[in-house]
Write a protein that holds these residues in place. Structure first.
Motif, PDB file in Angstrom:
ATOM      1  N   GLU B 100       0.838  -1.212   0.000  1.00 32.97           N
ATOM      2  CA  GLU B 100       0.000   0.000   0.000  1.00 32.97           C
ATOM      3  C   GLU B 100       0.872   1.260   0.000  1.00 32.97           C
ATOM      4  OE1 GLU B 100      -3.025  -0.111  -0.602  1.00 32.97           O
ATOM      5  OE2 GLU B 100      -3.674  -2.110  -0.006  1.00 32.97           O
ATOM      6  N   ILE B 101       1.930   1.240   0.797  1.00 33.93           N
ATOM      7  CA  ILE B 101       2.809   2.415   0.851  1.00 33.93           C
ATOM      8  C   ILE B 101       3.550   2.572  -0.482  1.00 33.93           C
ATOM      9  CG2 ILE B 101       4.807   3.462   2.022  1.00 33.93           C
ATOM     10  CD1 ILE B 101       3.838   2.098   4.591  1.00 33.93           C
ATOM     11  N   ALA B 102       3.911   1.449  -1.090  1.00 36.03           N
ATOM     12  CA  ALA B 102       4.596   1.492  -2.385  1.00 36.03           C
ATOM     13  C   ALA B 102       3.712   2.176  -3.429  1.00 36.03           C
ATOM     14  CB  ALA B 102       4.985   0.089  -2.839  1.00 36.03           C
ATOM     15  N   ALA B 103       2.405   1.906  -3.378  1.00 34.96           N
ATOM     16  CA  ALA B 103       1.482   2.523  -4.341  1.00 34.96           C
ATOM     17  C   ALA B 103       1.474   4.039  -4.158  1.00 34.96           C
ATOM     18  CB  ALA B 103       0.085   1.942  -4.168  1.00 34.96           C
ATOM     19  N   VAL B 104       1.464   4.496  -2.898  1.00 33.47           N
ATOM     20  CA  VAL B 104       1.514   5.939  -2.601  1.00 33.47           C
ATOM     21  C   VAL B 104       2.859   6.513  -3.055  1.00 33.47           C
ATOM     22  CG1 VAL B 104       1.586   7.639  -0.718  1.00 33.47           C
ATOM     23  CG2 VAL B 104      -0.134   5.796  -0.689  1.00 33.47           C
ATOM     24  N   ALA B 105       3.926   5.787  -2.789  1.00 30.83           N
ATOM     25  CA  ALA B 105       5.273   6.266  -3.116  1.00 30.83           C
ATOM     26  C   ALA B 105       5.459   6.424  -4.621  1.00 30.83           C
ATOM     27  CB  ALA B 105       6.318   5.310  -2.547  1.00 30.83           C
ATOM     28  N   LYS B 106       4.878   5.499  -5.390  1.00 34.39           N
ATOM     29  CA  LYS B 106       4.998   5.575  -6.858  1.00 34.39           C
ATOM     30  C   LYS B 106       4.329   6.849  -7.390  1.00 34.39           C
ATOM     31  CE  LYS B 106       5.496   0.688  -7.870  1.00 34.39           C
ATOM     32  NZ  LYS B 106       4.731  -0.550  -7.910  1.00 34.39           N
ATOM     33  N   GLU B 107       3.196   7.183  -6.796  1.00 38.91           N
ATOM     34  CA  GLU B 107       2.471   8.409  -7.182  1.00 38.91           C
ATOM     35  C   GLU B 107       3.310   9.657  -6.911  1.00 38.91           C
ATOM     36  OE1 GLU B 107      -0.910   9.257  -8.178  1.00 38.91           O
ATOM     37  OE2 GLU B 107      -0.650   7.240  -9.013  1.00 38.91           O
ATOM     38  N   GLY B 108       3.981   9.665  -5.750  1.00 36.48           N
ATOM     39  CA  GLY B 108       4.603  10.897  -5.254  1.00 36.48           C
ATOM     40  C   GLY B 108       6.009  11.151  -5.744  1.00 36.48           C
ATOM     41  N   ASN B 109       6.670  10.127  -6.318  1.00 36.41           N
ATOM     42  CA  ASN B 109       7.993  10.338  -6.882  1.00 36.41           C
ATOM     43  C   ASN B 109       8.973  10.937  -5.852  1.00 36.41           C
ATOM     44  OD1 ASN B 109       9.609   9.955  -9.046  1.00 36.41           O
ATOM     45  ND2 ASN B 109       9.135  11.932 -10.026  1.00 36.41           N
ATOM     46  N   TYR B 110       9.179  10.242  -4.759  1.00 33.27           N
ATOM     47  CA  TYR B 110       9.989  10.767  -3.641  1.00 33.27           C
ATOM     48  C   TYR B 110      11.476  10.497  -3.839  1.00 33.27           C
ATOM     49  CZ  TYR B 110       5.417  11.196  -1.545  1.00 33.27           C
ATOM     50  OH  TYR B 110       4.115  11.545  -1.312  1.00 33.27           O
ATOM     51  N   ASP B 111      12.297  11.390  -3.330  1.00 30.78           N
ATOM     52  CA  ASP B 111      13.746  11.207  -3.377  1.00 30.78           C
ATOM     53  C   ASP B 111      14.225  10.318  -2.234  1.00 30.78           C
ATOM     54  OD1 ASP B 111      14.342  13.260  -5.498  1.00 30.78           O
ATOM     55  OD2 ASP B 111      13.313  14.509  -4.004  1.00 30.78           O
ATOM     56  N   LEU B 112      13.469  10.378  -1.143  1.00 28.34           N
ATOM     57  CA  LEU B 112      13.921   9.714   0.073  1.00 28.34           C
ATOM     58  C   LEU B 112      12.696   9.178   0.812  1.00 28.34           C
ATOM     59  CD1 LEU B 112      16.508   9.337   1.740  1.00 28.34           C
ATOM     60  CD2 LEU B 112      16.085  11.578   2.758  1.00 28.34           C
ATOM     61  N   ILE B 113      12.786   7.929   1.259  1.00 22.62           N
ATOM     62  CA  ILE B 113      11.694   7.359   2.049  1.00 22.62           C
ATOM     63  C   ILE B 113      12.276   6.886   3.372  1.00 22.62           C
ATOM     64  CG2 ILE B 113       9.897   5.599   2.175  1.00 22.62           C
ATOM     65  CD1 ILE B 113       9.852   5.601  -0.911  1.00 22.62           C
ATOM     66  N   PHE B 114      11.729   7.406   4.457  1.00 24.09           N
ATOM     67  CA  PHE B 114      12.161   7.014   5.796  1.00 24.09           C
ATOM     68  C   PHE B 114      11.080   6.144   6.436  1.00 24.09           C
ATOM     69  CE2 PHE B 114      14.999  10.944   6.982  1.00 24.09           C
ATOM     70  CZ  PHE B 114      16.085  10.345   6.369  1.00 24.09           C
ATOM     71  N   THR B 115      11.501   5.065   7.084  1.00 20.23           N
ATOM     72  CA  THR B 115      10.595   4.320   7.963  1.00 20.23           C
ATOM     73  C   THR B 115      11.294   4.212   9.315  1.00 20.23           C
ATOM     74  OG1 THR B 115      11.543   2.114   7.622  1.00 20.23           O
ATOM     75  CG2 THR B 115       9.956   2.864   5.976  1.00 20.23           C
ATOM     76  N   GLY B 116      10.565   3.812  10.341  1.00 18.86           N
ATOM     77  CA  GLY B 116      11.210   3.480  11.606  1.00 18.86           C
ATOM     78  C   GLY B 116      11.935   2.149  11.462  1.00 18.86           C
ATOM     79  N   LYS B 117      12.869   1.877  12.348  1.00 19.46           N
ATOM     80  CA  LYS B 117      13.609   0.608  12.331  1.00 19.46           C
ATOM     81  C   LYS B 117      12.657  -0.579  12.407  1.00 19.46           C
ATOM     82  CE  LYS B 117      15.358  -1.419  16.035  1.00 19.46           C
ATOM     83  NZ  LYS B 117      16.191  -1.918  17.154  1.00 19.46           N
ATOM     84  N   GLU B 118      11.628  -0.434  13.217  1.00 21.37           N
ATOM     85  CA  GLU B 118      10.622  -1.477  13.382  1.00 21.37           C
ATOM     86  C   GLU B 118       9.415  -0.833  14.032  1.00 21.37           C
ATOM     87  OE1 GLU B 118      11.558  -4.433  16.400  1.00 21.37           O
ATOM     88  OE2 GLU B 118      12.641  -2.966  17.566  1.00 21.37           O
ATOM     89  N   ALA B 119       8.258  -1.481  13.960  1.00 23.96           N
ATOM     90  CA  ALA B 119       7.118  -1.040  14.751  1.00 23.96           C
ATOM     91  C   ALA B 119       7.156  -1.840  16.036  1.00 23.96           C
ATOM     92  CB  ALA B 119       5.817  -1.296  13.998  1.00 23.96           C
ATOM     93  N   ILE B 120       6.840  -1.176  17.159  1.00 24.09           N
ATOM     94  CA  ILE B 120       7.020  -1.854  18.452  1.00 24.09           C
ATOM     95  C   ILE B 120       5.883  -2.820  18.758  1.00 24.09           C
ATOM     96  CG2 ILE B 120       8.516  -0.059  19.418  1.00 24.09           C
ATOM     97  CD1 ILE B 120       5.988   0.773  21.105  1.00 24.09           C
ATOM     98  N   ASP B 121       4.952  -3.036  17.816  1.00 24.07           N
ATOM     99  CA  ASP B 121       3.932  -4.068  18.060  1.00 24.07           C
ATOM    100  C   ASP B 121       4.345  -5.416  17.452  1.00 24.07           C
ATOM    101  OD1 ASP B 121       3.563  -3.091  15.491  1.00 24.07           O
ATOM    102  OD2 ASP B 121       1.432  -2.621  15.729  1.00 24.07           O
ATOM    103  N   TYR B 122       4.623  -5.452  16.129  1.00 24.27           N
ATOM    104  CA  TYR B 122       4.955  -6.747  15.529  1.00 24.27           C
ATOM    105  C   TYR B 122       6.446  -6.969  15.303  1.00 24.27           C
ATOM    106  CZ  TYR B 122       0.069  -7.718  15.484  1.00 24.27           C
ATOM    107  OH  TYR B 122      -1.205  -7.956  15.910  1.00 24.27           O
ATOM    108  N   ASN B 123       7.255  -5.942  15.526  1.00 22.27           N
ATOM    109  CA  ASN B 123       8.722  -6.085  15.540  1.00 22.27           C
ATOM    110  C   ASN B 123       9.276  -6.854  14.340  1.00 22.27           C
ATOM    111  OD1 ASN B 123       7.799  -6.825  18.736  1.00 22.27           O
ATOM    112  ND2 ASN B 123       9.051  -5.011  18.414  1.00 22.27           N
ATOM    113  N   ALA B 124       8.742  -6.647  13.156  1.00 21.62           N
ATOM    114  CA  ALA B 124       9.227  -7.423  12.017  1.00 21.62           C
ATOM    115  C   ALA B 124      10.359  -6.719  11.282  1.00 21.62           C
ATOM    116  CB  ALA B 124       8.089  -7.715  11.053  1.00 21.62           C
TER     117      ALA B 124
END
Lengths: 320, 247
Positions: B100-124
């Motif tokens: 889902e995020i990839a679909a948004v990212a393709k639309e927006g043509n971003y130079d940089l995408i940041f995520t957190g290291k992990e989410a503290i619920d599922y820790n994947a």
């Protein structure tokens, strides 16, 4: 059909986490009545055929030395090629700095379900269900993988390293050409002489009760005597007494050593989440009401400045 | 420069974790929801710092969630960021969220995408890597420092027993860990400004999950601590050696 284990290595050495992954993958292959095979990209000093002792039948090696400094994308592409060639339907990684970058890429490219941070062998009686830690160690979840190819990355110290006997593994040299490396490693800095925290079997951890960074010799001396790693609580890292990579807890490192010794740490819920998979927990705290005692196996209510030096002496005596 | 920061809503770090329906569902009763600390403290704040250093920087925030995530998005807009995008779906597994995020990212043509290291619920720690693969971009995981000069990023990341310094060209996906930035608290100006910033809701592409949680378990409860007298430390060491067999 087979189980394929990715062998991670650095500076010519196979990482300890990969030996655990090999043992885990071999046990899973026995459970599924299939063969355990491994993949090495690049070169290591070890004689690869000896990895047969962990229950590995065959090792595929793509010996191009540029793999030794490959980024996650190059590795994921190469593993993907090896999965197709070997027909593997389960791929095992260590949940470490490499696995955390490579396994998700591979999962997305193969449309393979990923369980990251597995802590036990899958249940295979009714589907393929893998147990992993969730909520930063406060609980575990059983996750069912529904895709044809399944990827597991294994938490450190959750399965152990098991030798099965004196068999040798067959070596199969494969020709995989590395794709373009887009993330260049400029330098690597390893803290020499220290046991890496995530892999450590013994962890000695200090909190605010140590009163200041100048007293950390108590923690490091005890860790040194026990050949353990050094850790700390979050306030200690936030106050700059110790580096962030030593912070154990929900927003730091989660560890599962055989022995976790908490000194001067009260045991906030966020800290406990990061350590509660430790086999044995020892708490030394002068506050008898510290919540950590409820999560401990052994405890001493006492002043760290008196107890720890005595403990160092006692360990020295024991080790002779 | 255009930056996309992926945001996740998670239970507060002090939340007591319990389950319902025979241990198959997380019990949300009484749970306070927060922005995933890695997304907020490190990914977002570092993006805001980059914007402070280069005023033409645009920051978009994206989350996958239903309307209950809007409060979280207003808070991240208050910290910084120019626009928030909510993909209107209950989040599935890492693969479906990354898709889902990839679909948004393709639309927006971003130079940089940041995520957190992990989410503290599922820790994947998986969304960043999957996103990079789906977008065919390079990925640096668990970054503790991020500097940019022109089109080239220099990134320090954690590895076992040390750290590694990497160099990569934009566009790039980076997952952010402690060290990237210092936690900030939104100020009044930010909070008021956030009210008028755009919060777009987009419909999901509905990529199916590849995995599902079938049950939860709480860790075994310790049977009780064995206390040793502070004057008898030798006894503790003996117990660790002979009884627990850990030293």
């Amino acid at each position: 059909m087979s189980v394929l284990i990715y062998i991670d290595h650095t500076e010519g050495q196979i990482k300890k986490g990969s030996l655990e992954a090999l043992s885990y993958g071999a046990a899973l292959a026995r459970k599924l009545n299939t063969t355990a095979e491994a993949l090495l990209l690049g070169t290591v000093k070890e004689e690869l055929s000896t990895l047969g002792k962990y229950g590995i039948a065959k090792i595929h090696q793509a010996a191009d030395e540029s793999f030794n400094a490959a980024d996650a994308q190059v590795i994921a592409n190469a593993v993907s090629a090896a999965v197709s060639a070997s027909g593997a339907n389960v791929v095992i990684f260590s949940f470490n700095a490499t696995g955390v970058a490579v396994a998700p890429r591979l999962a997305a490219s193969l449309k393979a379900g990923l369980v990251a941070g597995a802590v036990a062998l899958p249940e295979t009686e009714n589907g393929f269900i893998v147990k992993k830690t969730v909520f930063s160690g406060k609980a575990s979840a059983k996750v069912k993988i529904n895709s044809a190819v399944k990827i597991i990355s294994l938490n450190a110290n959750s399965f152990g390293i098991h030798e099965m006997g004196d068999t040798t593994a067959e070596i199969n040299i494969v020709d995989i050409t590395p794709t373009e490396n887009k993330v260049k490693v400029l330098s690597t800095e390893l803290i020499k002489g220290e046991v890496p925290l995530a892999e450590a079997e013994i962890v000695v951890s200090g909190g605010r009760g140590l009163k200041g960074p100048e007293n950390w010799y108590l923690i490091s001396d005890l860790a040194h005597e026990l050949h353990g790693a050094i850790a700390c609580s979050r306030p200690v890292a936030d106050d700059g007494w110790r580096p962030h990579h030593e912070h154990v807890g929900q927003t730091g490192v989660q560890v599962a050593p055989n022995l976790y010794i908490a000194i001067g740490i009260s045991g906030a819920i966020q800290h406990l989440g990061g350590v509660n998979r430790s086999k044995t927990i020892v708490v030394i705290n002068k506050d008898a009401d510290a919540p950590f005692f409820k999560a401990a196996d052994y405890g001493i209510v006492g002043d760290a400045f008196e107890v720890v030096p005595k403990m160092i002496e006692a360990v020295k005596k024991l080790k002779g | 420069m255009k930056i996309l920061v992926a945001i996740s809503k998670v239970p507060d770090t002090t939340a007591k974790i319990t389950f319902k329906d025979g241990g198959t569902k997380f019990n949300e009763d009484g749970v306070q929801w927060i922005i995933n600390p890695y997304d907020e403290w490190y990914a977002l704040v570092r993006a805001v710092e980059l914007k402070e250093a280069a005023a033409d920087t645009i920051i978009h925030l994206v989350t996958v969630g239903d309307a209950s995530s809007d409060a979280i998005l207003r808070k991240v807009l208050a910290l910084g960021g120019d626009e928030a995008i909510r993909v209107n779906a209950i989040p599935g597994d890492s693969f479906s969220v990354a898709s889902e995020i990839a679909a948004v990212a393709k639309e927006g043509n971003y130079d940089l995408i940041f995520t957190g290291k992990e989410a503290i619920d599922y820790n994947a720690s998986a969304v960043g890597g999957m996103l990079a693969e789906l977008l065919n971009l390079p990925y640096v995981a668990t970054a503790t420092k991020f500097e940019i000069s022109g089109n080239t990023a220099t990134i320090v990341r954690e590895i076992e027993g040390g750290e590694e310094t990497d160099e990569a060209s934009l566009p790039l996906v980076v997952s952010c860990a402690k060290g990237m930035a210092m936690q900030r608290i939104p100020n009044m100006r930010g909070i008021i400004g956030a009210r008028s910033k755009p919060l777009k809701v987009v419909e999901p592409t509905s990529v199916e999950s590849l995995t599902e949680v079938v049950g939860f378990e709480l860790p075994p409860v310790k049977t009780g601590v064995k206390l040793v007298d502070a004057d008898n430390v030798d006894e503790l060491v003996r117990l660790l050696h002979e009884e627990a067999k850990v030293i």
